[in-house]
Design an enzyme around this catalytic site. Sequence first.
Site, PDB file in Angstrom:
ATOM      1  N   ASP A 228       8.295-135.054 -33.616  1.00  0.00           N
ATOM      2  CA  ASP A 228       6.904-134.642 -33.679  1.00  0.00           C
ATOM      3  C   ASP A 228       6.830-133.180 -33.294  1.00  0.00           C
ATOM      4  OD1 ASP A 228       5.681-136.922 -34.527  1.00  0.00           O
ATOM      5  OD2 ASP A 228       5.651-137.809 -32.526  1.00  0.00           O
TER       6      ASP A 228
ATOM      7  N   ARG B  59      -9.203-137.927 -39.550  1.00  0.00           N
ATOM      8  CA  ARG B  59      -8.714-136.632 -39.075  1.00  0.00           C
ATOM      9  C   ARG B  59      -9.820-135.591 -38.920  1.00  0.00           C
ATOM     10  NH1 ARG B  59      -5.095-135.576 -43.388  1.00  0.00           N
ATOM     11  NH2 ARG B  59      -4.250-133.708 -42.426  1.00  0.00           N
ATOM     12  N   VAL B  60     -11.061-136.055 -38.668  1.00  0.00           N
ATOM     13  CA  VAL B  60     -12.137-135.132 -38.278  1.00  0.00           C
ATOM     14  C   VAL B  60     -12.851-135.724 -37.067  1.00  0.00           C
ATOM     15  CG1 VAL B  60     -12.565-134.178 -40.582  1.00  0.00           C
ATOM     16  CG2 VAL B  60     -13.801-136.214 -39.832  1.00  0.00           C
TER      17      VAL B  60
ATOM     18  N   PHE C 199     -12.224-138.601 -33.147  1.00  0.00           N
ATOM     19  CA  PHE C 199     -11.122-138.311 -34.068  1.00  0.00           C
ATOM     20  C   PHE C 199     -10.340-139.597 -34.316  1.00  0.00           C
ATOM     21  CE2 PHE C 199      -6.684-137.370 -34.789  1.00  0.00           C
ATOM     22  CZ  PHE C 199      -6.737-136.374 -35.749  1.00  0.00           C
ATOM     23  N   THR C 200     -10.004-139.862 -35.558  1.00  0.00           N
ATOM     24  CA  THR C 200      -9.054-140.949 -35.816  1.00  0.00           C
ATOM     25  C   THR C 200      -7.961-140.404 -36.736  1.00  0.00           C
ATOM     26  OG1 THR C 200     -10.011-141.772 -37.857  1.00  0.00           O
ATOM     27  CG2 THR C 200     -10.942-142.645 -35.807  1.00  0.00           C
ATOM     28  N   ALA C 201      -6.845-141.108 -36.726  1.00  0.00           N
ATOM     29  CA  ALA C 201      -5.716-140.644 -37.536  1.00  0.00           C
ATOM     30  C   ALA C 201      -6.038-140.730 -39.016  1.00  0.00           C
ATOM     31  CB  ALA C 201      -4.471-141.457 -37.220  1.00  0.00           C
ATOM     32  N   GLN C 202      -6.995-141.629 -39.383  1.00  0.00           N
ATOM     33  CA  GLN C 202      -7.312-141.764 -40.800  1.00  0.00           C
ATOM     34  C   GLN C 202      -8.270-140.671 -41.278  1.00  0.00           C
ATOM     35  OE1 GLN C 202      -6.431-144.669 -39.213  1.00  0.00           O
ATOM     36  NE2 GLN C 202      -4.716-144.832 -40.667  1.00  0.00           N
TER      37      GLN C 202
ATOM     38  N   ASP D 279     -14.575-133.421 -26.934  1.00  0.00           N
ATOM     39  CA  ASP D 279     -13.166-133.524 -27.312  1.00  0.00           C
ATOM     40  C   ASP D 279     -12.294-133.161 -26.105  1.00  0.00           C
ATOM     41  OD1 ASP D 279     -10.656-133.309 -28.336  1.00  0.00           O
ATOM     42  OD2 ASP D 279     -11.209-132.026 -30.028  1.00  0.00           O
TER      43      ASP D 279
ATOM     44  N   LYS E 222     -15.673-130.944 -37.218  1.00  0.00           N
ATOM     45  CA  LYS E 222     -14.532-130.043 -37.309  1.00  0.00           C
ATOM     46  C   LYS E 222     -13.300-130.912 -37.552  1.00  0.00           C
ATOM     47  CE  LYS E 222     -12.442-129.720 -32.738  1.00  0.00           C
ATOM     48  NZ  LYS E 222     -12.902-130.931 -32.069  1.00  0.00           N
TER      49      LYS E 222
END
Lengths: 674, 556
Positions: A303, A375-376, A370-373, A340, A388
């Site tokens: 990563d 991505r905002v 925010f979620t990984a799917q 955030d 954002k």
Amino acid sequence: MSETSSKSLFTPALLVPACRDAVRKLDPRQLYRNPVMFTTAVVALLATVLALHSAMTGAGDVGFQAQLVFWLWLTVLFGNFAEALAEGRGKAQAAALRSTKAELMGKKLSGASHEIVAASTLRAGDLVLVEMGDLIPADGEVVQGVASVNEAAITGESAPVIREAGGDRSAVTAGTRVISDQITVRVTVEPGQGFLDRMIALVEGAARAKTPNEVALTILLTGLTLIFLIAVGTLPAFTAYAGQSIPVPVLVALFVALIPTTISALLSAIGIAGMDRLVRFNVLAKSGRAVEAAGDIDVLLLDKTGTITLGDRQASEFVALPGVAQGDLVEAAMLASLADETPEGRSIVALARAQGMEATAPTDAEVVQFTAQTRVSGIDADGRSIRKGAVDALLKLHDFDARATQALRSVTDRIAREGGTPLAVSDGTRLLGAIHLKDIIKAGIKERFAELRHMGIRTVMITGDNPLTAAAIAAESGVDDFLAEATPEDKLELIRKEQSGGRLVAMCGDGTNDAPALAQSDVGVAMNTGTQAAREAGNMVDLDNNPTKLIEIVGLGKQLLMTRGALTTFSIANDVAKYFAILPAIFVALYPGLGALNVMGLNSPQSAILSAVIFNALIIPFLVPLALRGVPYKPRSAARQLIGNLTLYGVGGLIVPFVGIKVIDLAVGALGLA
Amino acid sequence: MDALFLVTLVVGTTALLSWPLGQYMAWAMDPAEGRGPTALFTRISGARGTQGWRGYVTSLLVFNLLMFAVCFALLALQQVLPLNPDAKGALSADLVFNTTASFTTNTNLQHYSGEVSMSYLSQLAALMWLQFVSAATGIAALTALARGIAGRGNMGHFLIDVQRATVLVLLPLALIVGLYMALMGVPMTLQGAAKALTLEGASQTIARGPVAAFLAIKQLGTNGGGFFGPNATHPLENPSFWTNLVSMIAIILIPMACVWMFGRIIGRPRHAAVIFSVMVLFLIAKIAGSVWFESVPTFALRDLPVAQTIGNLEGKELRLGATTGPLWAVLTSSTSNGSVGAMHDSLNPLTGLMPMIRMWLNATFGGVGVGMINMFVYIIVAVFVAGMMVGRTPEYLGHRVEAREVKLAVMVLFFHSLLILGGTALFAATSWGQGSTLNPGAHGFSEILYEFSSASANNGSGFEGLGDNTVAWNIATGLVMLLGRYVPIILPLAIVGSFMAKRRAAQSAGTLGVEDATFGTMLVITVVIFGALTFLPAAALGPLADHFSQVRRAPF
């Protein structure tokens, strides 16, 4: 656990119980797991019986036979001692963990009330309440609440970590202590199968099954033993042809000296110590197989964040689009980031403040996580919908004005080319501009990648960044390849592709959506802070949550195999000298001319045989430190690795016994033992 | 100086010739799809599709069993069959068993003298036929092994491969060598023995026959079974320096070429070059040892007032000189040929040790096809130990070497030492062996040890000095030859079968290289330690004791 990771191997606290265990391990049921040492014990028993017979009948040289018997048994005991010592280091840790486990009690919820039960009665699916000061009774997931948890019992780190319901920080471990607030935990494991149980079994070595390479090596060593059984077992028939005979105790000595006792005695100690080194490194491998696989890794998926770059990306610039007031952009960016809590989010707020912006979110504001799917992330307040996020993801939200989109692209491309990460900011259907997040590449990482390349390991950087940014960071950090805008599915796909090309892949991950990739990879290191799903899917857990460790884990795996290979080579190379010590001693009575083979100039036939057997026994404890610490490991190419080890342990294995046996022979002579 | 020149000439020429031959053999044995006369061979044999390792081994065994049965019948009934001008009589059943086993297994250990016992039909239809197909079996097995390692997913088909090896490889070469031999004066006739009147007026019977044809395949196929009892020491089987030279080249040509063929099929010529170098190293070491040890006169003659400068001439064909004897001894045993150009029994003890060492190793260069297969077993062991030392699960050309492969490889080594040492022990301790040796003590022991080494290694040379045409010897060595032949073919093919079932690993700078001097060194060490150390006690009681008891050094 870190408190026990001192370097001392040979403290009395470890040595005394190891000596006791060495005797206990003479139990045939334990010995037979190691065929070579079992054979040695059987042969020692035979020699004992013969010596007793000689003592009673007065035939033969009883003093000589008694000494042989003594050293043969000592050979077996030294092997047991090595294993016991390796196990002993884990046992102390296991005892501490076990006492933690014994006192665990849980508050099992039934409806609104709860009853206090022993942790061992908790089943998967039960709900328990854990309040401030309580120990968490079983592994599970937080289903309600937030708490800070001290995981020192597991990791040795006393800094508390946050555990909360939902998201990737929901897993809790039995034996850790809640130090603020209260949480409701759903138990996810059956009794006896929890993390703590696994850890106890692991450090104790109880669950240790032989690894595939260990099985193969055991077969080779057993095969060699059988071959030498033939070589030595046929000698009486050979000498019968010359009308002579060789005393059985002497044959026994020759046999034990030739079979690979050295490596066999140390074999399980090497394996246990290899696991132990990993544990000391605060990584728990679920099996020895995983440690071995680590040495075979061809591709490392790393990563970007936390491994290649410092975890915190810093906002460095707000770039407004043409026609957008700089203030509007900064305000929107700040509002979207107030909730955030990631380092990036905080750095955006900090930069905005530094530029003189002050904004507070309205009380009725609704935070979009925010979620990984998607991505905002962002905020919905006062009829505004501020977002954002990653540029592509954000542009998918609306059909934005084409010219604005194009303007944004040119801004974000510039940021990306500079190796920064652009975040796009929008307010409703209006694009405002971009935030420039700067990655800071870790010092020394480039050299590490060069090292890995020499070892034949390819590094692939995994990042959610767009390809341009990823390429810039990849070039700067010296990584071999990168996977940009990586979704969990992409990762899984990449792993499958590499594997179908015959490469072994290692990765680390923490989130639930990493679980399939972790399970698919050959070595999957789950972060301890990760979700239960991730921890179940990986075959190692890193207690320190440090993804950089993947590189060291590969090194530890290689070191384990190298130690085995080096000691095997040493052990087998020893045979040459032993032959030259014992063969002339045996045969000189038959053919006096064969004394010419006594190249070491040993004192007498008896002294020669005794010296070889003593050397064979003493070399085991002498090599125990090497077996437990592992051979010195340097990252270099396979060819150099082989030259280095072959020279040191192969040539060394040829020379050392010549010197050793000669020295022992002189001592035996001086003491008048033979 | 002469010795050095001759050795360089023979080994150098053969090495040079072996490379193009290896390339040709790869083309002939493993043609690209649709090339070569594959269709014809398929039609003849009725072979269908391709085989895995089990299918291949099964076909190989059935084919060999069939050959065994046919030749057993031919030999057993030779007295009633045609092509028997000298009216050779019936052979004993145990000798027929031994001889059939010997020729089926490419050993050619001979407990008979051809010119005394065998009809021409026996020599040609039974023995010479087997010299072809047994060698072809070895080449076929190596081809299958290489295909598996190359990652083909199948091993081809045995029935096609054995035809390719016979027709495309052995037959043309045998034709060339046979013609050469006939031109150089080796008899080639189906007429019975010649009757001659000597100058003294006595009548002499001179055995002859189709020697040239027999001789060619005897050498090329690493068979070694002589037409005449004294083998290549017989003037009609080896008339001159030039037949001697070509014979020596023919002995080692195909075993050398097999290494190149292997490298070509697996697509790793550099790896083959490393293996080749290792084999040459062992070969040169053994030749140097032999020539050196043989350059001193034998101990029995040491104190006699005769010229001692030429070296040990006892038991040599003096037409050919003192060097060619030991050179031949090493070549013949370094392959699994076993034809003899000097009496091995008369070699100085340490010279006699050299061919024994080669038979114990059995892989430098070894028999046609099977020598390389044996080396493959050492490679597996070397790769396993070296692989661990580079810190990875050991792998050979991307094939992981794990428990099953190690088990099978060790079984091959174990079997080889069991057959040699176990057999020797049995005969050394009982009247079976004790009553048959012509020499007492260490030398007599060497005779027994040599015989079992020769049988297990499928070599077929005899140390001689042994009354070995007895029921016990015939049956024991017959069985040892059969086991020593098929176990080391089946198990390595099983190893490759196990490779084929696994996913192949990619190669990188982190994987063990098999194309450099380091690996070569590792291979040499492995061969010495795993192949030779086992036999050191036996060597000590045989040749070493023989030597040192004659030098008489003070013990301890």
